[in-house]
Design a protein around this motif. Structure first.
Motif, PDB file in Angstrom:
ATOM      1  N   SER A 126      49.489  30.468  21.298  1.00 50.96           N
ATOM      2  CA  SER A 126      50.112  31.801  20.946  1.00 50.96           C
ATOM      3  C   SER A 126      50.705  31.503  19.520  1.00 50.96           C
ATOM      4  N   ILE A 130      57.397  29.066  21.560  1.00 53.91           N
ATOM      5  CA  ILE A 130      57.346  29.337  23.027  1.00 53.91           C
ATOM      6  C   ILE A 130      58.571  28.476  23.577  1.00 53.91           C
ATOM      7  N   ASN A 177      58.651  33.626  29.487  1.00 58.19           N
ATOM      8  CA  ASN A 177      57.487  33.404  28.594  1.00 58.19           C
ATOM      9  C   ASN A 177      56.283  33.124  29.312  1.00 58.19           C
ATOM     10  N   ASP A 179      52.989  33.061  28.259  1.00 59.16           N
ATOM     11  CA  ASP A 179      52.056  32.410  27.374  1.00 59.16           C
ATOM     12  C   ASP A 179      51.220  31.080  27.862  1.00 59.16           C
ATOM     13  N   LYS A 182      49.054  32.449  30.810  1.00 55.45           N
ATOM     14  CA  LYS A 182      47.986  33.306  30.202  1.00 55.45           C
ATOM     15  C   LYS A 182      46.895  32.345  29.803  1.00 55.45           C
ATOM     16  N   TYR A 183      47.346  31.319  29.223  1.00 53.69           N
ATOM     17  CA  TYR A 183      46.356  30.196  28.544  1.00 53.69           C
ATOM     18  C   TYR A 183      45.606  29.447  29.771  1.00 53.69           C
TER      19      TYR A 183
END
Ligand SMILES: NC(=O)CC[C@H](N)C(=O)O
Length: 189
Positions: A126, A130, A177, A179, A182-183
């Motif tokens: 991102s 983070i 968070n 992120d 999602k990764y």
């Protein structure tokens, strides 16, 4: 819809399940060896690596999981999960899955009381910072050339990837968070 498993033998499971669901995927708790079938990826959560390692063998998950990872099955180890995937552990003689070409140090930041939070931008993941939560966390002391370093804190490697394997010293599931999740889901197809 992608189906992501969370190894649920011990440790912090439900927070990972909730993050995976928040990203629109099916999330399943994995306690038995046949529950590894039909998954697009598996999260190995934080907890106590010695205990999770023993339970992996007791349940018969160990051999099948090791084979699957070697054939490209996506896995993400957070904290204790990182220790389970590491080829070697500097300060512990335990033998776990040993699929990833990293050396780790257990409890590298000290005891529970030395837990801390730090914010970092992880460029691969991102463009925004983070929050990284460390709880009796390990860090990586050595990586082979085929391992991509994703994040360092105070010069120690705390996130890395080797093909289908992702590891983080910290606990993204304990923050709002999404992120990192999602990764990882992006690695699962
Ligand atoms: N939060 C965690 O997963 C801590 C890992 C634990 N210290 C271990 O060595 O297994």
């Amino acid at each position: 819809m992608k189906k992501i498993g969370v190894l649920a033998l011990q440790g912090g499971v439900i927070e990972h399940i909730n993050h995976v669901k928040a990203l629109g995927c099916e999330a399943v708790e994995v306690r038995k060896v046949d529950e590894l079938d039909d998954l697009d990826g598996l999260i190995l959560p934080g907890g106590e690596s010695t205990t999770i390692g023993k339970l992996l063998r007791k349940t018969g998950i160990f051999d099948k999981l090791k084979d699957k990872i070697s054939s490209g099955f996506p896995v993400w180890g957070t904290c204790a999960g990182m220790i389970l995937l590491a080829k070697s552990i500097e300060n512990d003689g335990a033998i776990h899955l040993q699929t990833m070409d990293i050396t780790v140090m257990r409890n590298a930041y000290g005891t529970q009381i030395n837990s801390f939070i730090e914010e970092k931008i992880i460029g691969e993941v991102s463009s925004e910072p983070i929050p990284l939560v460390f709880i009796r966390a390990p860090y990586i002391t050595k990586v082979e050339d085929n391992v991509q370093v994703l994040c360092k804190v105070a010069n120690n490697v705390v996130a890395a990837r080797q093909n289908n394997m992702l590891v983080t010293s910290f606990h993204p599931e304990l923050t709002d968070n999404l992120d990192m999740h999602k990764y990882f889901i992006g690695m699962c197809s």
